[in-house]
Write a protein that holds these residues in place. Structure first.
Motif, PDB file in Angstrom:
ATOM      1  N   THR A 193     -20.185  -4.601  31.754  1.00 32.84           N
ATOM      2  CA  THR A 193     -20.723  -3.443  31.606  1.00 32.84           C
ATOM      3  C   THR A 193     -19.367  -2.435  31.208  1.00 32.84           C
ATOM      4  OG1 THR A 193     -22.377  -3.744  33.224  1.00 32.84           O
ATOM      5  CG2 THR A 193     -21.782  -1.469  32.767  1.00 32.84           C
TER       6      THR A 193
ATOM      7  N   ALA B  95     -27.855   2.084  26.606  1.00 33.42           N
ATOM      8  CA  ALA B  95     -26.642   1.289  27.369  1.00 33.42           C
ATOM      9  C   ALA B  95     -27.691   0.538  28.643  1.00 33.42           C
ATOM     10  CB  ALA B  95     -25.723   1.998  27.789  1.00 33.42           C
TER      11      ALA B  95
ATOM     12  N   ASP C 176     -19.580   0.106  28.155  1.00 31.59           N
ATOM     13  CA  ASP C 176     -19.173   1.352  28.290  1.00 31.59           C
ATOM     14  C   ASP C 176     -18.106   1.951  27.498  1.00 31.59           C
ATOM     15  OD1 ASP C 176     -21.378   1.629  30.173  1.00 31.59           O
ATOM     16  OD2 ASP C 176     -20.138   1.569  31.841  1.00 31.59           O
TER      17      ASP C 176
ATOM     18  N   ARG D 229     -19.301   2.238  23.898  1.00 30.83           N
ATOM     19  CA  ARG D 229     -20.393   3.326  23.888  1.00 30.83           C
ATOM     20  C   ARG D 229     -19.459   4.560  23.845  1.00 30.83           C
ATOM     21  NH1 ARG D 229     -22.577   4.381  29.229  1.00 30.83           N
ATOM     22  NH2 ARG D 229     -20.715   5.235  29.063  1.00 30.83           N
ATOM     23  N   ASP D 230     -18.591   5.019  24.622  1.00 28.22           N
ATOM     24  CA  ASP D 230     -17.892   5.956  24.808  1.00 28.22           C
ATOM     25  C   ASP D 230     -16.782   6.339  23.256  1.00 28.22           C
ATOM     26  OD1 ASP D 230     -18.853   6.420  27.191  1.00 28.22           O
ATOM     27  OD2 ASP D 230     -17.327   5.969  28.279  1.00 28.22           O
TER      28      ASP D 230
END
Length: 151
Positions: A53, A116, A57, A60-61
């Protein structure tokens, strides 16, 4: 699908950075599916699976979200948060981020969303050429269904 195929969704100037971020981010694999409706609406769903995860993340960021939808997709000059998105179909442990192309549209109006869910990040893209644009409701339904599948 290959990383090269996936990054081809994005404008050329950003592809190398996105590919490097995926390489450094422990990407396991990418699955994709696409279809075109009789009205000409093109839909594509990409599932990126990372080792954890935290890597999801981080990607994604770094690349996918922000106030303007992250790195621009091919032919999409500018995106905004989709203020008509009400978060329908909320699913525990998933986070959808929904964007729409800002006017004036390019060759086609494009909508995009990222979902997500643990070690997986989905990119959902719908576009349609011509004056009719990409209908909001079918796009939102696609995001809700993908969100439910990942939840």
């Amino acid at each position: 699908m290959s990383t090269r195929q996936f990054v081809s969704e994005y404008e050329k100037e950003y592809r190398e950075d996105i590919a490097a971020t995926l390489r450094d981010g422990a990407l396991r694999h990418i699955a994709a599916r696409g279809w075109t409706m009789p009205d000409g609406t093109s839909s594509r769903v990409y599932l990126l699976r990372f080792n954890s995860t935290a890597f999801t993340d981080a990607f994604r960021d770094a690349c996918a979200i922000g106030a303007t939808g992250g790195f621009p997709l091919v032919g999409v000059a500018d995106t905004d948060l989709d203020i008509s998105w009400s978060g329908g179909g909320k699913v525990a442990d998933t986070s959808p981020y929904v964007f729409t192309e800002a006017k004036p549209y390019g060759v086609a109006e494009t909508r995009q969303a990222y979902v997500a869910a643990g070690d997986t990040l989905a990119l959902i893209v719908q576009s349609r050429k011509g004056g009719g644009g990409t209908p909001r409701v079918p796009f939102h339904q696609t995001v809700i269904l993908q969100n439910q599948l990942l939840g």
